[in-house]
Design a protein around this motif. Structure first.
Motif, PDB file in Angstrom:
ATOM      1  N   ASN A 172       0.829  -1.211   0.000  1.00 35.84           N
ATOM      2  CA  ASN A 172       0.000   0.000   0.000  1.00 35.84           C
ATOM      3  C   ASN A 172       0.860   1.256   0.000  1.00 35.84           C
ATOM      4  O   ASN A 172       0.558   2.230  -0.707  1.00 35.84           O
ATOM      5  CB  ASN A 172      -0.930  -0.002   1.223  1.00 35.84           C
ATOM      6  CG  ASN A 172      -2.061  -1.008   1.081  1.00 35.84           C
ATOM      7  OD1 ASN A 172      -2.438  -1.356  -0.027  1.00 35.84           O
ATOM      8  ND2 ASN A 172      -2.597  -1.474   2.202  1.00 35.84           N
ATOM      9  N   GLU A 173       1.926   1.239   0.828  1.00 37.57           N
ATOM     10  CA  GLU A 173       2.819   2.405   0.873  1.00 37.57           C
ATOM     11  C   GLU A 173       3.499   2.615  -0.474  1.00 37.57           C
ATOM     12  O   GLU A 173       3.617   3.746  -0.952  1.00 37.57           O
ATOM     13  CB  GLU A 173       3.851   2.209   1.986  1.00 37.57           C
ATOM     14  CG  GLU A 173       3.239   2.237   3.389  1.00 37.57           C
ATOM     15  CD  GLU A 173       4.269   1.916   4.465  1.00 37.57           C
ATOM     16  OE1 GLU A 173       5.399   1.524   4.090  1.00 37.57           O
ATOM     17  OE2 GLU A 173       3.953   2.051   5.660  1.00 37.57           O
ATOM     18  N   GLU A 207       1.465   9.180  -6.028  1.00 37.67           N
ATOM     19  CA  GLU A 207       1.885  10.568  -5.810  1.00 37.67           C
ATOM     20  C   GLU A 207       2.916  10.993  -6.851  1.00 37.67           C
ATOM     21  O   GLU A 207       2.867  12.114  -7.375  1.00 37.67           O
ATOM     22  CB  GLU A 207       2.449  10.714  -4.401  1.00 37.67           C
ATOM     23  CG  GLU A 207       1.393  10.545  -3.300  1.00 37.67           C
ATOM     24  CD  GLU A 207       2.001  10.604  -1.919  1.00 37.67           C
ATOM     25  OE1 GLU A 207       3.248  10.624  -1.823  1.00 37.67           O
ATOM     26  OE2 GLU A 207       1.238  10.627  -0.931  1.00 37.67           O
ATOM     27  N   GLN A 244       0.891   3.980  -2.884  1.00 38.89           N
ATOM     28  CA  GLN A 244       0.604   5.387  -2.615  1.00 38.89           C
ATOM     29  C   GLN A 244       1.721   6.288  -3.126  1.00 38.89           C
ATOM     30  O   GLN A 244       1.482   7.342  -3.725  1.00 38.89           O
ATOM     31  CB  GLN A 244       0.410   5.585  -1.102  1.00 38.89           C
ATOM     32  CG  GLN A 244       0.053   7.006  -0.695  1.00 38.89           C
ATOM     33  CD  GLN A 244      -1.298   7.448  -1.229  1.00 38.89           C
ATOM     34  OE1 GLN A 244      -2.170   6.604  -1.411  1.00 38.89           O
ATOM     35  NE2 GLN A 244      -1.472   8.719  -1.482  1.00 38.89           N
TER      36      GLN A 244
END
Length: 282
Positions: free
Chosen positions: A195-196, A203, A199
């Motif tokens: 998930n990190e 970005e 993300q």
């Protein structure tokens, strides 16, 4: 194994059920299964272990109906059946006279037939919950008419068991639970990391798109300004050229001399060329 159905692989038919196991006490090995006992005018029928394709929880799979043979066709099985030695409920004692319990079941390798251990009921090491314990198989097992003897070391191995069979099952359950918890933690950590990373990737893509959009807008504006300037210059040059072609420059000069301009006339760079009502073209 007792009363388990036997199915043939070639036809898929149920043919017999297991009556008993045929055990070679000299080699501590399972040789096959008894499926029909000897009668007054008939021979016992057996299935040699090598004829078995698979032993499942609900059925035994054999090659074909020909896998069931008469006992006299397999000499070693015929001899064991002739001895008529029954293992079930036989007492197991150490050679020092310690009662380990009555034999109620055995565990064997389904491919080789090698017996790996026995389950006994009662005895000095019986589990307080189930009343049973596991006796590791020994090559030194000596089976008699009433009892079977094992070396003293067998009792020591049984004493080291934690809670007998129930304890072994519980220990296995604890290990499975610990393994499941560890796996869950690893999965959670992996999911969080993914998930990190996702993300961060999103970005970066957004920043890249914004930067590209801004650059494209600036480039489009610059191109538009340059095009407008070129169009203005082109219009001005085209107008002057057209005027010069239609009206002689000398006549143009005569026409404008002494005239007043209605508004200020500026050069392309913004400087004042003529002021309204204050200048005359000379």
């Amino acid at each position: 194994m007792i009363d388990k159905v036997v199915v043939t692989y070639d036809t898929g038919k149920k043919i017999v059920r297991i009556i008993d196991l045929i055990f070679d006490r000299e080699r501590n090995q399972l040789l096959g299964f008894l499926v029909a006992e000897k009668g007054l005018f008939r021979d016992a029928k057996v299935i040699p272990l090598q004829e078995v394709q698979a032993i499942g929880s609900d059925a035994i799979v054999v090659n074909s109906k020909e896998s069931v043979v008469k006992a006299h066709r397999v000499p070693v099985i015929k001899e064991i059946l002739h001895q008529n030695i029954v293992l079930r409920k036989k007492r197991i004692l150490t050679t020092e006279g310690l009662d380990l319990g009555g034999l109620v079941d055995l565990f064997f390798d389904e491919h080789s037939g090698l017996v790996e251990g026995y389950e006994v009921s009662g005895g000095v090491f019986a589990d307080a919950y189930s009343g049973r314990s596991f006796v590791p198989a020994s090559e030194a097992l000596k089976i008699g008419d009433d009892v079977a003897f094992v070396p003293p070391e067998t009792a020591q191995l049984m004493e080291e068991q934690v809670g007998g069979i129930r304890g072994a099952v519980q220990a296995t359950g604890d290990r499975l639970q610990d393994s499941a918890q560890t796996t869950n933690r690893r999965l959670q950590t992996a999911a969080q990391t993914v998930n990190e990373q996702l993300q961060s990737s999103v970005e970066k893509v957004n920043r890249g798109l914004q930067s590209a959009s801004q650059n494209a807008g600036e480039q489009l504006q610059a191109a538009t300004d340059a095009t407008s300037s070129k169009l203005q210059d082109f219009n001005r040059d085209a107008t002057a050229s057209l005027t010069n072609n239609l009206v002689d420059p000398a006549e143009q000069k005569v026409y404008v001399i002494g005239k007043c301009v209605e508004r200020d006339v500026l050069t392309p760079d913004g400087n004042v060329l003529l002021l309204r009502s204050h200048a005359k073209i000379t």
